[in-house]
Design an enzyme around this catalytic site. Sequence first.
Site, mmCIF file in Angstrom:
data_model
loop_
_atom_site.group_PDB
_atom_site.id
_atom_site.type_symbol
_atom_site.label_atom_id
_atom_site.label_comp_id
_atom_site.label_asym_id
_atom_site.label_seq_id
_atom_site.Cartn_x
_atom_site.Cartn_y
_atom_site.Cartn_z
ATOM 1 C CE1 TYR A 185 0.918 8.086 2.502
ATOM 2 C CE2 TYR A 185 1.367 5.714 1.790
ATOM 3 C CZ TYR A 185 0.600 6.382 2.452
ATOM 4 O OH TYR A 185 -0.515 5.907 3.073
ATOM 5 C CE LYS A 205 -3.762 4.893 0.972
ATOM 6 N NZ LYS A 205 -1.933 4.545 1.002
ATOM 7 C CG ASP A 236 -1.909 1.030 1.375
ATOM 8 O OD1 ASP A 236 -2.932 1.193 0.860
ATOM 9 O OD2 ASP A 236 -1.366 2.239 1.685
ATOM 10 C CG HIS A 262 -4.269 9.867 0.904
ATOM 11 N ND1 HIS A 262 -2.913 9.840 0.387
ATOM 12 C CD2 HIS A 262 -4.242 9.567 2.049
ATOM 13 C CE1 HIS A 262 -2.233 9.388 1.457
ATOM 14 N NE2 HIS A 262 -3.268 9.162 2.386
#
Length: 279
Positions: A54, A79, A49, A112
């Site tokens: 990120y 996301k 994930d 998200h």
Amino acid sequence: MPKNLQDTTTLHNGVKMPWLGLGVFKVEDGQEAIDSVKAAIKNGYKSIDTAAIYQNEEGVGQGIKEAGVPRDELFVTSKVWNSDHGYEETLQAFETSLEKLQLDYLDLYLIHWPVPAQGKFKDTWRALEKLYKDGKIRAIGVSNFKEHHLEELIKDAEIKPMVNQVEFHPNFAQKSLRAFCKEHGIQLEAWSPLKQGQLLDDPTLTKIAKIHGKSTAQVIIRWDLQSGVVTIPKSTKEHRIISNADVFDFELTQEEMDLIDELDTNQRAFADPDEFNKA
């Protein structure tokens, strides 16, 4: 009840999603992300994930590539970030993520955060529905959506979300949201299941862990699974990645489950989705 690391839950569209996966929030792009993903896959993980924000999709993609496991054996999630809300913006953001991950499709793509102040999450959802219909995503869902966000989305959606990934741990067990998601066939998934390590010294959890000869982290992950919640603990260390998945050889009693349930203070450790609008 999942019996091993490869066990799956079936989403409402028939897609099978692993109960346990590797989360890579705050994992540094490059070698750290590559090594973490490879270590997880080598030790039997099938679910990874990540997210655009990120900033490690390239490392994750490279790790998947180097792991050498057939693509159809893996379940990869990413996301769309807040600054990319909107129909066309989301379509473009998806293609960017896919390119960074070096993949032809995603298994799961999530909004998200709802960012209600923008008022765009329905347009974003329409883009996810298109990508799903076009076969570029096997399942679509949301993250950090409260009940009223879900109600608003479902009202006009052609396709109901298959997953809602939210803050979930013994101090914030989201009972009402869990019931709502269950009623609507939406699989709940936990991010930060260990509350970023803040629960590892909790007396109730350490006592239960001692009884089973397990770590506190393993007890929390087991509680997630027995609560019917998919979970994605994060680690960059191989021994921890292995340890986090070593939760299928014991079972919490109903009494122990109840004791852990009693730790719920209904207090978030992180942002409230009604207020979080960081771009």
